[in-house]
Design an enzyme around this catalytic site. Structure first.
Site, PDB file in Angstrom:
ATOM      1  N   ASP A 135     -38.162  49.985  30.598  1.00  0.00           N
ATOM      2  CA  ASP A 135     -38.038  48.986  29.700  1.00  0.00           C
ATOM      3  C   ASP A 135     -37.591  49.618  28.342  1.00  0.00           C
ATOM      4  O   ASP A 135     -37.638  48.977  27.264  1.00  0.00           O
ATOM      5  CB  ASP A 135     -39.660  48.366  29.410  1.00  0.00           C
ATOM      6  CG  ASP A 135     -39.716  47.406  28.209  1.00  0.00           C
ATOM      7  OD1 ASP A 135     -38.606  46.807  28.228  1.00  0.00           O
ATOM      8  OD2 ASP A 135     -40.707  47.121  27.396  1.00  0.00           O
ATOM      9  N   CYS A 189     -42.227  28.460  42.847  1.00  0.00           N
ATOM     10  CA  CYS A 189     -42.930  27.776  41.688  1.00  0.00           C
ATOM     11  C   CYS A 189     -42.937  26.333  42.147  1.00  0.00           C
ATOM     12  O   CYS A 189     -43.715  25.878  41.347  1.00  0.00           O
ATOM     13  CB  CYS A 189     -41.738  28.015  40.381  1.00  0.00           C
ATOM     14  SG  CYS A 189     -41.964  29.664  39.546  1.00  0.00           S
ATOM     15  N   CYS A 199     -46.600  26.453  26.691  1.00  0.00           N
ATOM     16  CA  CYS A 199     -45.975  27.217  25.621  1.00  0.00           C
ATOM     17  C   CYS A 199     -46.074  26.661  24.331  1.00  0.00           C
ATOM     18  O   CYS A 199     -45.691  25.655  23.905  1.00  0.00           O
ATOM     19  CB  CYS A 199     -44.582  27.521  25.959  1.00  0.00           C
ATOM     20  SG  CYS A 199     -43.719  28.577  24.810  1.00  0.00           S
ATOM     21  N   CYS A 245     -48.072  31.823  28.913  1.00  0.00           N
ATOM     22  CA  CYS A 245     -47.329  31.526  30.030  1.00  0.00           C
ATOM     23  C   CYS A 245     -47.895  31.990  31.205  1.00  0.00           C
ATOM     24  O   CYS A 245     -47.494  31.672  32.397  1.00  0.00           O
ATOM     25  CB  CYS A 245     -45.841  31.480  29.912  1.00  0.00           C
ATOM     26  SG  CYS A 245     -45.326  33.170  29.862  1.00  0.00           S
ATOM     27  N   CYS A 249     -50.493  30.227  34.644  1.00  0.00           N
ATOM     28  CA  CYS A 249     -49.868  30.546  35.852  1.00  0.00           C
ATOM     29  C   CYS A 249     -50.722  30.343  37.177  1.00  0.00           C
ATOM     30  O   CYS A 249     -51.631  31.285  37.281  1.00  0.00           O
ATOM     31  CB  CYS A 249     -48.852  31.413  36.020  1.00  0.00           C
ATOM     32  SG  CYS A 249     -47.951  31.764  37.627  1.00  0.00           S
TER      33      CYS A 249
END
Length: 312
Positions: A135, A189, A199, A245, A249
């Protein structure tokens, strides 16, 4: 068993021993599908003040520009789902910090494991050149992880797996070694829009598209200016990062607690009340977040975020 198969098995076994959740391998090359997506995302200014996202466009899409003669991208996942979280309640404890920042800074935790893995490869296989990425360089982590079958990129733009959800870090070793390559997986999904609906700042502007400049993580970590007044009351009491988020899930019902000692939270972290956060001193900040990713926002940044949450 040919050499590529043998080496792949060796690497995956060692990755597991080092504590990685899973390991997938892709052939290094240009990410054709990602190129127009990244270009469009930048053109829409979804990166806000994260100007570094505009740099090294070609390198982001082509790992052979990062490692000479790169042949393989080894993607690795490290679980960070905690065994316990603060006892959130409206009255005393409502200020929230993203789960990935509970323990020590993941950059250092993972870098050490990647160094060990690369050393293992060089010791067991021979002269292999490679670089470790966590990252911190122009590498499209999620795209490579998805390409190597570790999950699919969900509507919230996170990498999701059916077995363990999405609470994990992604890292890579890019090496000049031919290996066995994994197949990508399918998207699961379906018709679910839970992340989009939940959100708080409506940052998921379309399925699979996140406007980074509207994300709570962006505001609380990346943005160096004053927080925009129109966002007041929309942070859902998050002062460093945001997990909304992911928490919503359905696949994260399958998250299992990690067993990495370095990612365990500081003993004070889980019991701090809103009052404690509002009165936090530089001394407490240094103690609780001594080797933490939270250091990125610095004491002043954290104070700014907490002050922004206070009810007038």
């Amino acid at each position: 068993m040919n050499l590529a198969e043998k080496y792949t098995k060796l690497i995956k076994t060692e990755a597991k021993r080092l504590g990685f959740l899973s390991c997938g391998i892709s052939k290094a090359g240009f990410l054709e599908e990602e190129a127009p997506r990244l270009e469009n995302w930048l053109q829409q200014n979804h990166h806000g003040q994260m100007r570094y996202m505009e740099n090294h466009f070609d390198k982001r899409l082509n790992p052979t520009l990062l490692v000479d003669d790169a042949k393989s991208v080894i993607s690795l996942l490290l679980n960070y789902y905690p065994s316990e979280t603060p006892l959130y309640n409206k009255a005393e404890i409502s200020y929230k910090i993203s789960k990935y920042a509970y323990g020590q800074d993941y950059h250092f935790v993972i870098k050490e494991k990647l160094k060990e893995l690369l050393y293992f490869i060089q010791t067991e296989i021979g002269e292999v050149a490679g670089r470790a990425f966590v990252d911190s360089a122009p590498v499209l982590d999620k795209a490579w992880a998805a390409k190597s079958g570790l999950g699919w990129i969900g509507k919230n733009s996170n990498l999701i797996t059916q077995k363990v959800g999405s609470f994990y870090f992604i890292a890579e070793l890019i090496v000049d070694l031919e290996l066995e390559y994994d197949m990508s997986t399918t998207d699961h999904c379906g018709t679910c829009t839970a992340c989009i609906d939940a959100c708080p700042t409506e940052a998921i502007v379309a399925p699979y598209v996140v406007d980074g400049s509207k994300c709570i993580s962006y505001f609380t970590i990346e943005l160096k200016d004053n927080l925009p007044l129109e966002m007041k009351g929309k942070f859902d009491d998050w002062f460093f990062g945001c997990d909304v988020c992911q928490d919503i899930c359905p696949w994260n019902r399958f998250s299992k607690p990690h067993n990495e000692p370095l990612l365990q939270p500081h003993e004070k972290l889980l019991s701090m009340t809103n009052k404690d956060w509002e009165e936090i001193t530089q001394e407490t900040f240094n103690a609780v977040f001594r080797n933490s990713a939270v250091k990125r926002t610095k004491f002043e940044g954290l104070k700014r975020n907490i002050t922004f949450l206070k009810k007038d």
